[in-house]
Scaffold this motif. Structure first.
Motif, PDB file in Angstrom:
ATOM      1  N   LEU A   1       0.595  14.000 -14.052  1.00  0.00           N
ATOM      2  CA  LEU A   1      -0.651  14.532 -14.599  1.00  0.00           C
ATOM      3  C   LEU A   1      -0.691  16.063 -14.530  1.00  0.00           C
ATOM      4  CD1 LEU A   1      -3.209  11.983 -13.120  1.00  0.00           C
ATOM      5  CD2 LEU A   1      -2.855  12.424 -15.544  1.00  0.00           C
ATOM      6  N   LEU A   2      -0.152  16.617 -13.437  1.00  0.00           N
ATOM      7  CA  LEU A   2      -0.214  18.060 -13.239  1.00  0.00           C
ATOM      8  C   LEU A   2       0.785  18.814 -14.108  1.00  0.00           C
ATOM      9  CD1 LEU A   2      -0.651  18.241  -9.356  1.00  0.00           C
ATOM     10  CD2 LEU A   2      -2.294  19.068 -11.043  1.00  0.00           C
ATOM     11  N   TYR A   3       2.002  18.272 -14.201  1.00  0.00           N
ATOM     12  CA  TYR A   3       3.085  19.047 -14.818  1.00  0.00           C
ATOM     13  C   TYR A   3       3.775  18.318 -15.963  1.00  0.00           C
ATOM     14  CZ  TYR A   3       2.504  21.272 -10.267  1.00  0.00           C
ATOM     15  OH  TYR A   3       1.982  21.868  -9.161  1.00  0.00           O
ATOM     16  N   GLY A   4       3.218  17.194 -16.402  1.00  0.00           N
ATOM     17  CA  GLY A   4       3.909  16.373 -17.394  1.00  0.00           C
ATOM     18  C   GLY A   4       3.641  16.733 -18.836  1.00  0.00           C
TER      19      GLY A   4
ATOM     20  N   VAL B   1       0.829  -1.203   0.000  1.00  0.00           N
ATOM     21  CA  VAL B   1       0.000   0.000   0.000  1.00  0.00           C
ATOM     22  C   VAL B   1       0.864   1.254   0.000  1.00  0.00           C
ATOM     23  CG1 VAL B   1      -1.714   1.302   1.305  1.00  0.00           C
ATOM     24  CG2 VAL B   1      -1.935  -1.172   1.099  1.00  0.00           C
ATOM     25  N   LEU B   2       1.927   1.266   0.801  1.00  0.00           N
ATOM     26  CA  LEU B   2       2.801   2.440   0.834  1.00  0.00           C
ATOM     27  C   LEU B   2       3.481   2.653  -0.510  1.00  0.00           C
ATOM     28  CD1 LEU B   2       4.170   4.769   2.264  1.00  0.00           C
ATOM     29  CD2 LEU B   2       5.864   3.156   3.160  1.00  0.00           C
ATOM     30  N   GLY B   3       3.980   1.578  -1.103  1.00  0.00           N
ATOM     31  CA  GLY B   3       4.603   1.694  -2.412  1.00  0.00           C
ATOM     32  C   GLY B   3       3.637   2.207  -3.460  1.00  0.00           C
ATOM     33  N   LEU B   4       2.390   1.763  -3.376  1.00  0.00           N
ATOM     34  CA  LEU B   4       1.383   2.238  -4.323  1.00  0.00           C
ATOM     35  C   LEU B   4       1.035   3.699  -4.081  1.00  0.00           C
ATOM     36  CD1 LEU B   4      -0.881  -0.917  -4.382  1.00  0.00           C
ATOM     37  CD2 LEU B   4       0.313   0.044  -6.338  1.00  0.00           C
ATOM     38  N   ALA B   5       1.036   4.127  -2.820  1.00  0.00           N
ATOM     39  CA  ALA B   5       0.777   5.535  -2.529  1.00  0.00           C
ATOM     40  C   ALA B   5       1.861   6.421  -3.137  1.00  0.00           C
ATOM     41  CB  ALA B   5       0.690   5.747  -1.023  1.00  0.00           C
ATOM     42  N   CYS B   6       3.127   6.004  -3.006  1.00  0.00           N
ATOM     43  CA  CYS B   6       4.214   6.758  -3.638  1.00  0.00           C
ATOM     44  C   CYS B   6       4.079   6.750  -5.149  1.00  0.00           C
ATOM     45  CB  CYS B   6       5.561   6.170  -3.222  1.00  0.00           C
ATOM     46  SG  CYS B   6       5.905   6.247  -1.451  1.00  0.00           S
ATOM     47  N   PHE B   7       3.683   5.617  -5.678  1.00  0.00           N
ATOM     48  CA  PHE B   7       3.504   5.497  -7.130  1.00  0.00           C
ATOM     49  C   PHE B   7       2.411   6.444  -7.629  1.00  0.00           C
ATOM     50  CE2 PHE B   7       1.011   3.542 -10.555  1.00  0.00           C
ATOM     51  CZ  PHE B   7       1.968   3.454 -11.551  1.00  0.00           C
ATOM     52  N   TYR B   8       1.259   6.432  -6.975  1.00  0.00           N
ATOM     53  CA  TYR B   8       0.163   7.296  -7.427  1.00  0.00           C
ATOM     54  C   TYR B   8       0.470   8.765  -7.164  1.00  0.00           C
ATOM     55  CZ  TYR B   8      -2.813   3.307  -8.468  1.00  0.00           C
ATOM     56  OH  TYR B   8      -3.345   2.176  -9.020  1.00  0.00           O
ATOM     57  N   SER B   9       1.263   9.056  -6.139  1.00  0.00           N
ATOM     58  CA  SER B   9       1.692  10.432  -5.925  1.00  0.00           C
ATOM     59  C   SER B   9       2.527  10.913  -7.108  1.00  0.00           C
ATOM     60  CB  SER B   9       2.498  10.536  -4.628  1.00  0.00           C
ATOM     61  OG  SER B   9       2.996  11.842  -4.446  1.00  0.00           O
ATOM     62  N   ALA B  10       3.432  10.046  -7.591  1.00  0.00           N
ATOM     63  CA  ALA B  10       4.231  10.393  -8.761  1.00  0.00           C
ATOM     64  C   ALA B  10       3.352  10.543 -10.001  1.00  0.00           C
ATOM     65  CB  ALA B  10       5.301   9.330  -8.982  1.00  0.00           C
TER      66      ALA B  10
ATOM     67  N   GLU C   1      -8.183   6.596 -11.371  1.00  0.00           N
ATOM     68  CA  GLU C   1      -7.552   5.472 -10.667  1.00  0.00           C
ATOM     69  C   GLU C   1      -6.763   5.964  -9.462  1.00  0.00           C
ATOM     70  OE1 GLU C   1      -4.108   2.112 -11.533  1.00  0.00           O
ATOM     71  OE2 GLU C   1      -5.308   2.887 -13.204  1.00  0.00           O
ATOM     72  N   CYS C   2      -6.049   7.068  -9.629  1.00  0.00           N
ATOM     73  CA  CYS C   2      -5.285   7.633  -8.506  1.00  0.00           C
ATOM     74  C   CYS C   2      -6.221   8.047  -7.370  1.00  0.00           C
ATOM     75  CB  CYS C   2      -4.469   8.828  -8.979  1.00  0.00           C
ATOM     76  SG  CYS C   2      -3.299   8.481 -10.319  1.00  0.00           S
ATOM     77  N   LEU C   3      -7.298   8.735  -7.721  1.00  0.00           N
ATOM     78  CA  LEU C   3      -8.244   9.202  -6.708  1.00  0.00           C
ATOM     79  C   LEU C   3      -8.927   8.036  -6.015  1.00  0.00           C
ATOM     80  CD1 LEU C   3      -9.704  11.587  -5.377  1.00  0.00           C
ATOM     81  CD2 LEU C   3     -11.395  11.458  -7.220  1.00  0.00           C
TER      82      LEU C   3
ATOM     83  N   SER D   1       0.564   6.830   9.047  1.00  0.00           N
ATOM     84  CA  SER D   1       1.885   7.006   9.663  1.00  0.00           C
ATOM     85  C   SER D   1       2.881   7.666   8.725  1.00  0.00           C
ATOM     86  CB  SER D   1       2.437   5.653  10.118  1.00  0.00           C
ATOM     87  OG  SER D   1       2.646   4.800   8.997  1.00  0.00           O
ATOM     88  N   GLN D   2       2.535   7.818   7.456  1.00  0.00           N
ATOM     89  CA  GLN D   2       3.451   8.382   6.463  1.00  0.00           C
ATOM     90  C   GLN D   2       3.005   9.792   6.090  1.00  0.00           C
ATOM     91  OE1 GLN D   2       6.242   6.871   5.528  1.00  0.00           O
ATOM     92  NE2 GLN D   2       5.782   5.045   6.741  1.00  0.00           N
ATOM     93  N   SER D   3       3.241  10.733   6.985  1.00  0.00           N
ATOM     94  CA  SER D   3       2.805  12.114   6.773  1.00  0.00           C
ATOM     95  C   SER D   3       3.506  12.751   5.578  1.00  0.00           C
ATOM     96  CB  SER D   3       3.069  12.940   8.031  1.00  0.00           C
ATOM     97  OG  SER D   3       2.407  12.375   9.148  1.00  0.00           O
ATOM     98  N   ASN D   4       4.783  12.413   5.362  1.00  0.00           N
ATOM     99  CA  ASN D   4       5.525  13.015   4.252  1.00  0.00           C
ATOM    100  C   ASN D   4       4.878  12.688   2.915  1.00  0.00           C
ATOM    101  OD1 ASN D   4       7.597  14.116   5.911  1.00  0.00           O
ATOM    102  ND2 ASN D   4       8.516  12.085   6.067  1.00  0.00           N
ATOM    103  N   VAL D   5       4.526  11.416   2.730  1.00  0.00           N
ATOM    104  CA  VAL D   5       3.927  10.997   1.468  1.00  0.00           C
ATOM    105  C   VAL D   5       2.541  11.588   1.303  1.00  0.00           C
ATOM    106  CG1 VAL D   5       3.161   9.009   0.107  1.00  0.00           C
ATOM    107  CG2 VAL D   5       5.276   8.870   1.451  1.00  0.00           C
ATOM    108  N   MET D   6       1.733  11.515   2.359  1.00  0.00           N
ATOM    109  CA  MET D   6       0.346  11.954   2.244  1.00  0.00           C
ATOM    110  C   MET D   6       0.225  13.465   2.090  1.00  0.00           C
ATOM    111  SD  MET D   6      -1.127   9.201   2.022  1.00  0.00           S
ATOM    112  CE  MET D   6      -2.796   9.827   1.919  1.00  0.00           C
ATOM    113  N   LEU D   7       1.213  14.230   2.598  1.00  0.00           N
ATOM    114  CA  LEU D   7       1.187  15.677   2.373  1.00  0.00           C
ATOM    115  C   LEU D   7       1.264  15.990   0.881  1.00  0.00           C
ATOM    116  CD1 LEU D   7       1.275  18.605   3.329  1.00  0.00           C
ATOM    117  CD2 LEU D   7       3.768  18.350   3.594  1.00  0.00           C
ATOM    118  N   GLY D   8       2.173  15.309   0.173  1.00  0.00           N
ATOM    119  CA  GLY D   8       2.271  15.514  -1.261  1.00  0.00           C
ATOM    120  C   GLY D   8       1.042  15.033  -2.000  1.00  0.00           C
ATOM    121  N   VAL D   9       0.454  13.920  -1.554  1.00  0.00           N
ATOM    122  CA  VAL D   9      -0.726  13.377  -2.226  1.00  0.00           C
ATOM    123  C   VAL D   9      -1.899  14.342  -2.128  1.00  0.00           C
ATOM    124  CG1 VAL D   9      -2.472  11.556  -2.088  1.00  0.00           C
ATOM    125  CG2 VAL D   9      -0.054  10.957  -2.001  1.00  0.00           C
TER     126      VAL D   9
END
Length: 1497
Positions: free
Chosen positions: A1296-1299, A1282-1291, A1309-1311, A1325-1333
């Protein structure tokens, strides 16, 4: 269904003696006679013993019977009780004639003048039996008692049967007398028949019953012949007061056949008819059939025993014969399993039966009656309205093509689907039926049975009855309805042709009366053709025929002609095991017939179906394995197994909405959280009102030992019985090993087989797809499994080497697992069914042999140089046994277990860390090593490039053998735990469960590690609420308890259970004598002590090498626990957590140095560098990285060193990214990924890919971004991370925003992922990742002017800002948050927000100040943040801002980052510390960027 085997005579007895024990002395010592069967008479005394209470005991078992083990227990009770009686009878000179059910019959043959004396002897024997065994108290609470009857006189004996099978029948008036006497007796009484009483003083006259014996002989011969065709056996013939009884059994081991219930019913009806029609002496014929599990095996004493069948179903069938005389009756189970048409049965009234509390529904079998054809309109399965048909697009496309062909070519089209039983043929027809009716077609569905094939023209007769719509109408209205249907299509005089077909009574016309039978048949077919052609002009017509292999030849012929003359569509299903008739073969060869084999369900579709059956959105991984190994893509098996799991109540269900995922304080209650931390098997419904569930398996349930449902076991045993005896033995031995097995282990279980014989039988089983090689090639293997290892056994004596040289498995050999030598079962359910057929004692012995074989292979693979997955595990649990320092595998000899004692006498392969010693080098030697260290980053990278560029296999780091630890886990450790559990070796099982959990974590499979640790927890038992009461069920040492805590802590960390992970890590350290403080004062004091340790700690190695390895094992676990602790505290942004995290890093560094493992030291410095960067400590960050570079030169030529090098390369790529050297970071990232792929370290490779994406993204290489994301998806999509997928969808959101139009995954799918997993403990527990998401989601909704959703995600991001640190993800998330903040300031005046924010430019500038003070170690974003800050300051002066510049910053700003070497004013103080890195970067940046493209390729 039969189960179990009794214990026969000892194997040391001669064969003749063992055979004699199965027969009465009356046969063993009789004089040979001619081939003619003759009636012999003799004087004798009969003893009949009836065990009362046994039927009631069986009824108790039938009500509470949960498994076949209960049936074995019942048989053991009876055999134990009856054996004492048998031995007592034998001591008195009696001859056991038979043991039938709960009745024993014994005979004393004597001369006439000895009758009085023998009667006295038998009476004395009876009295002693009643005195010693008259009452037997069972544990179940049901007492067993004896009723004894005696009779004496002339006994008649006759042998009936044929040349293959013969049966002894003892008959006569005195046989009836002993049965009458025991019936008259009460419990604990002995009753003598009148004749026996008279013979004590006078002579008894003989009565002839010759004709009755002839009838019995004739009936026995016919019965044995009829039932043999269906796999039945005539087990017993015995006389009673009501007549002669025959006990027949279908499905004995070795005689399993498909459709046993149907065969039993049809055989019974045939026997019933034969006895009435051919045996004139027969006054009444009653036949009863029951189905269910029974015990079949030996009962009695060692000297005299019999093969018998006992069980509740046997007692029930005897009661049914009395309750329903003159009928062929059956129970409900037989009725349902026969799959015969319901109109062949008639429900019987319920009757009370003696000692049967709940007999259930009863039915009379009427036989197959041709006159009943109506009521068969519906198919076997109805379409599921809630779920779509899975994986049947290809099959449905064939039907659509047939529709198009019939429409355009005006010709008939036939589609024939072929598939095994349960593959979904009927479900497919139901879907076609629905689609055809939806399109306006008229559908005629028909389900055929096996009995239908014996009736000429039956299928067409029934189809036309459905066509004329007379199949469902009342009989009195049938003729009128048929007349209306035929009117205008068939001439009135020809209506009488259908009288016999449709059971109507049209007047016989003159025209028809002059036709012969052949002409009438042709005319009927012509009328059918005419009617169908006219109907096709109005509405398209489709025939749906399920189980078409049961169609009669005449119907096949008619359909073949119809197909060529009428544009009709026919859809049929076939089962491949049946041989079709000639007309069917001709039909299949028609050019208008399409043959479509039905494929198996794909894995994802099968799991989706399982979720539907269980009513959940996800199932745990162990349940997935359970279903996939047993179903093999068969939908029926999946459905039955899911229903069986529900009925056995071994699953727990958790509501996703009502049970908000929270941190857990106890390990024992983590199952639901572990399930929620994995991916869903099916997408949850979007409806908010619908309840969503996940399921877990109860902690005390081992799915590997869950017995198959009776229906599926019957199917599997049928398949097993089709094999030859040699093939059956091989399959049963392979079943003990597991689903996958190696031929060397199979050879070990079959020592009498040569290699050639083994391969020959394997080839035969592979050819018929019972087994398959675990590789693409199906050829036989050519390479051996056991390869010599480079590791030598230390201090091994010459005698030990000599003894090991001839053994099949030497200790210096290790497991090399080419796929060509590993096989797996290719037929579903066969492995489970074959395993269940082993008797318990033999099953345990075979599992012990498997454990003996595998114990030496339970270590890391050859490319990892052996050793334990828990470092130095075996040495830490062993005590010193000799002065030579050799370590034993286990020290638990006091358990007295067989396997433990075997293992303790053997050594295992040494660990690669054996070469690690304590710090004993002299200062001079240390100085020599230091001169060889890489002093700068540039030297290190140049040396690494030279190493990677070498092509010599002897020197190249990446040309060594690939890692096979995954195969070791699958084929050695996991089966070994199961073998130990089955044989009751819980101590060894706990050891291997820890090894399996460590191996799973090493392979980044956190959920499987959780499963192994959960099994280990169940072995230890429930913990006590008070620590001083804690007592484990399994004896383990303190090191293993600490390891258990450490592994659980790592699993909890990966599951987001932060508090529990901390407590377990602390507990592990306490057990390892390395306490970690709880208070801030303790932290300060402990930090002071740890810093002082550096200057005064010069550890001296213990004198004993064994103690040396124990010390290393403890240090390794300390390092792991401390590493976990600083990572856990690093997730929290409080000052207190930072102090705890810093202390953990200092303690980890000290423990790593004490271990003197260079690879461990390098890994520790890399971790400390990462921690320092996260905390914003610039000097410590760069210092630790430089130390790791210097230490790494000693780690080139070991796997651990290569892993440490990969970690260092990842850290360097991360550093260059943070500093803004993007091209350099990309190049380092590709090199690190190459090493990770070779080492098979998916978790580390995922980190490398995350760095690669961020570098390519900031460099605006969006094509490279997509390439990296696709590689990352291939890694994480299979592991349910799940964490790896969260980082993946964050990327993906960033792209999508700047590509600029580049896309990897759509926004929906990301949403969808974020909405369903944002509340999981892992992401919480992963505040750093979820802040970017959340910030990226807010920016996306701002682009679409969805301001309410913007506010929602921006508010979540605001709550996370304070909880982040200076890591790359934290800094990236902070930047995204600042972008949202600036955008919000711009939009406030426009009034787009529902709730007007109270933000001011001054408050926003505070966030900018916090960013620069916190993220000082991530200057790659500083220039862009500075420009954002400047825009806010301009906004404060009422200057306009451009929305485009805010949401697409890379066009204007970030392309200049670090390329011009500019630093912001806020970072001038940082410039001096980075000069050496900038110098290296400048050199690297000048190289051609084509090198990056080469890396991609």
């Amino acid at each position: 269904m039969a189960t179990g085997k009794g214990v026969a005579a000892p194997p040391l007895w001669p064969v003749e003696a063992r055979l004699a024990a199965l027969l009465p002395d009356l046969l063993v010592f009789r004089k040979p006679r001619g081939s003619e069967h003759e009636l012999a008479t003799a004087q004798g005394v009969l003893l009949g013993v009836h065990v009362t209470g046994f039927t009631a005991l069986m009824d108790r078992f039938s009500l509470s019977c949960k498994s076949e083990h209960d049936m074995d227990t019942l048989a053991h009770i009876f055999s134990y009780y009856i054996s004492d009686i048998v031995e007592h009878v034998l001591c008195f000179g009696g001859d056991i004639l038979n043991i039938t059910g709960n009745v024993l019959l014994a005979l004393w043959t004597v001369e006439q003048n000895q009758l009085s004396d023998i009667i006295t002897l038998v009476a004395k024997c009876s009295l002693e039996i009643q005195e010693k065994f008259g009452i037997y108290h069972t544990r179940e609470g049901q007492d067993l008692q004896l009723k004894i009857g005696l009779s004496a006189g002339r006994i008649s004996q006759v042998i009936v049967g044929d040349e293959q099978r013969q049966y002894l029948l003892v008959t006569g008036r005195d046989v009836d007398g002993v049965q009458l006497a025991q019936r008259l007796a009460q419990a604990n009484e002995i009753v003598l028949s009148w004749n026996c009483w008279k013979l004590c003083e006078q002579y008894m006259f003989e009565v002839e019953i010759m004709r009755e014996d002839e009838a019995v002989k004739e009936a026995a011969l016919y019965i044995s012949t009829v039932i043999e065709k269906g796999g039945g056996q005539l087990s017993r013939i015995f006389m009673s007061e009501t007549g002669c009884m025959f006990l027949c059994v279908f499905g004995l081991p070795g005689d399993k056949k498909p459709d046993e219930c149907a065969h039993a019913l049809e055989s019974s009806f045939s026997i019933f008819s034969f006895c009435w029609e051919n045996l004139a002496e027969t006054k009444l014929v009653s036949i009863s059939i029951t189905s269910g599990p029974v015990f079949c095996g030996m009962v009695g004493a060692v000297a005299r025993h019999e093969y018998t069948v006992i069980g509740p179903k046997v007692s029930l069938v005897a009661r049914m014969i009395t309750a329903y005389p003159g009928l062929v009756s059956c129970d409900e189970v037989t009725y349902l399993r026969s799959m015969l048409p319901a109109y062949n049965f008639k429900k019987l009234p319920e009757k009370m039966m003696k000692n049967i509390s709940n007999p259930g529904k009863m039915y009379e079998y009427l036989g197959h009656r041709r006159c009943i054809m109506f009521g068969k309109r519906h198919l076997a399965r109805e379409r599921n309205k809630n779920h779509s048909l899975l994986d049947r697009e290809k099959e449905l496309e064939a039907f659509r093509m047939a529709q198009q062909g019939s429409l355009h070519q005006k010709k008939g089209q036939a589609v024939l689907y072929e598939g095994e039983k349960g593959c979904g043929k009927s479900q497919l027809l139901a879907e076609i039926n629905f689609l055809a009716q939806k399109e306006g077609h008229r559908v005629l569905p028909l389900k055929l049975k096996e009995a239908d094939s014996k009736q000429c023209f039956y299928a067409i007769q029934t189809l036309m009855a459905i066509f004329f719509e007379i199949d469902m109408c009342p009989a009195y209205y049938r003729q009128e309805r048929l007349h209306k249907q035929l009117h205008g299509m068939v001439e009135e005089p020809l209506h009488c042709l259908f009288n016999d077909l449709f059971f109507v009574k049209f007047p016989l016309s003159f025209k028809v009366s002059h036709m012969d039978d052949l002409t009438r048949q042709k005319k009927v077919k012509a009328c059918f053709f005419q009617v169908l052609q006219k109907a096709m002009r109005e509405t398209p017509l489709i025939f749906l025929i399920d189980e078409a292999q049961y169609m009669d030849a005449a119907s096949w012929e008619f359909l073949g002609t119809l197909l060529s003359s009428v544009p009709i569509i026919m859809v049929m299903t076939l089962t491949p095991t049946f041989t079709l008739c000639g007309w069917a073969q001709h039909f299949l060869q028609s050019p208008q017939a399409i043959f479509v084999p039905i494929s198996k369900l794909a894995t994802t579709s099968l799991l989706r179906m399982a979720c539907w059956e269980l009513g959940v959105v996800s199932i745990p991984q162990e349940l997935q394995i359970y279903l996939l190994r047993r179903c093999f893509g068969n939908p029926l098996y999946c459905e039955v197994l899911c229903q069986d799991l529900l009925s056995k109540n071994i699953l727990l269900f958790h509501d996703l909405q009502k049970e908000e995922e929270e941190e857990n304080s106890k390990w024992e209650t983590l199952s639901a959280n572990a399930m929620k931390s994995t991916m869903y098997s099916i997408s949850p419904a979007s409806s908010e009102d619908q309840e969503l569930y996940v399921c877990t398996v109860k902690d005390d349930v081992n799915l590997d030992t869950v017995l198959l449902p009776p229906l599926l076991k019957e199917i599997a045993v049928n398949q097993l019985d089709q094999l030859s005896p040699g093939e059956q033995l091989l399959v049963k031995c392979a079943a003990v090993i597991g689903h996958s097995f190696h031929i060397d282990l199979l050879q070990h279980l079959l020592p009498g087989w040569g290699k050639n014989k083994l391969l020959q039988v394997l080839r035969a089983l592979v050819d018929i797809h019972v087994l398959r090689w675990c590789s693409k090639s199906q050829d036989l293997p050519a390479e051996p499994i056991l390869m010599p290892s480079s590791i030598e056994i230390i201090e091994q004596t010459k005698e030990e080497r000599k003894s090991d040289a001839g053994s099949p498995l030497r200790l210096q050999e290790e497991l090399s697992l080419p796929q060509t030598e590993v096989l797996e079962f290719g037929v579903p359910l066969l492995q489970e069914a074959a395993w269940e057929l082993w008797p318990k004692a033999q099953q345990t012995a075979l599992h012990l042999e498997c454990a003996w074989f595998l114990r030496d292979l339970a270590c890391r693979c050859g490319s990892c140089h052996g050793g334990d997955f828990v470092p130095f595990h075996r040495f830490a649990i062993c005590s010193t046994k000799s002065s030579s320092g050799t370590s034993r595998f286990c020290s638990y000899k006091d358990t007295g277990s067989i396997l433990t004692q075997v293992i303790t006498d053997k050594l295992q392969l040494p660990s690669p860390q054996d070469s690690f010693q304590f710090q004993t080098k002299s200062p001079r030697s240390q100085e020599a090593f230091t001169r060889e260290h890489c002093r700068t980053e540039e030297e290190f990278l140049d040396q690494l490039n030279r190493k990677l560029a070498q092509t010599s296999p002897e020197k190249d780091m990446l040309t060594t053998k690939p890692c096979h630890c995954k195969e070791v886990l699958k084929l050695v450790l996991s089966p070994l735990t199961q073998h130990c559990l089955v044989i009751g070796e819980t101590t060894c099982a706990f050891y291997y469960l820890l090894e399996a959990a460590a191996a799973s974590l090493d392979l980044s499979d956190n959920y499987m590690a959780f499963l192994y640790l959960r099994k280990a927890s169940s072995l230890l038992g429930q913990p006590s609420a008070f620590s001083f009461f804690k007592k484990h069920k399994v004896k383990i040492c303190q090191f293993e308890e600490a390891t258990f805590c450490c592994l659980r802590s790592e699993v909890c960390f990966n599951m987001g259970q932060i508090t529990l992970a901390k407590n377990l890590a602390r507990q592990a350290l306490r057990l390892l004598k390395r306490n970690f403080p709880w208070t801030w004062f303790g932290v300060i004091f402990q930090t002071f002590l740890e810093k002082c340790w550096r200057s005064c700690s010069l550890s001296q190695p213990p004198d004993n090498p064994s103690e040396n390895k124990k010390k290393l094992a403890i240090l390794q676990q300390q390092v792991q626990c401390l590493s976990l602790l600083w990572q856990l505290y690093n997730l929290e942004a409080t000052a207190s957590s930072r102090r705890f995290a810093y202390l953990a890093t200092v303690m980890q560094e000290n423990s790593a140095k004490e271990s003197a493992s260079e690879a461990q030291v390098v890994s520790t410095y890399v971790a400390l560098s990462q921690f320092s960067q996260n905390m914003g400590d610039k000097e410590k960050w760069l210092h630790c990285e430089q130390m790791a570079i210097q230490k790494n030169s000693l780690c080139w030529f070991s796997r651990e060193g290569l892993l440490a090098t990969a970690q260092l390369m990842q850290a360097l790529a991360y550093t260059k990214l943070c500093l803004g050297h993007l091209d350099f970071s990309i190049r380092l990232g590709f090199q690190a990924r190459e090493i990770c792929r070779h080492l098979k370290k998916p978790a580390l490779e995922n980190l490398v890919l995350s760095v690669l994406f961020r570098s390519a993204f900031l460099k605006k290489k969006f094509d490279l971004c997509v390439h990296v994301l696709e590689s990352q998806w291939a890694l994480i999509s299979q592991g349910h991370d799940v964490l790896g997928l969260a980082c993946f969808y964050s990327a993906c959101l960033d792209l999508l925003l700047y590509g600029k139009g580049w896309l990897c995954r759509p926004f929906g799918e990301c949403l969808h992922f974020i909405q369903h997993y944002e509340h999981s403990c892992i992401l919480n527990s992963q505040s750093n990742v979820m802040l970017g998401v959340h910030s990226s989601l807010a920016m996306w909704f701002a682009q679409d002017s969805q301001w309410k959703l913007f506010e929602h995600h921006f508010s979540k991001a605001r709550q996370l800002v304070k909880r982040t640190n200076a890591s790359l993800f934290g800094s990236h998330g902070f930047v995204r948050f600042l972008e949202c903040h600036v955008l919000m300031l711009q939009k406030i005046p426009q009034g787009v927000f529902t709730h007007t924010p109270s933000e001011t430019p001054r408050q926003t500038l505070k966030y900018f100040k916090e960013f620069f003070s916190r993220c000082v170690t991530c200057p790659v974003y500083h220039q862009w943040v500075s420009e954002l800050k400047a825009s806010v300051m301009r906004y404060g002066k009422r200057e306009s801002m451009s929305l485009t510049n805010i949401i697409r910053p890379f066009d204007t700003c970030l392309t200049r980052i670090w390329i011009e070497g500019e630093f912001l004013e806020e970072n001038n103080s940082f410039e001096g510390n980075l000069q050496r890195f900038v110098r290296v970067a400048d050199v690297k940046e000048n190289k051609d960027e084509e090198e990056i493209q080469e890396c991609i390729c």
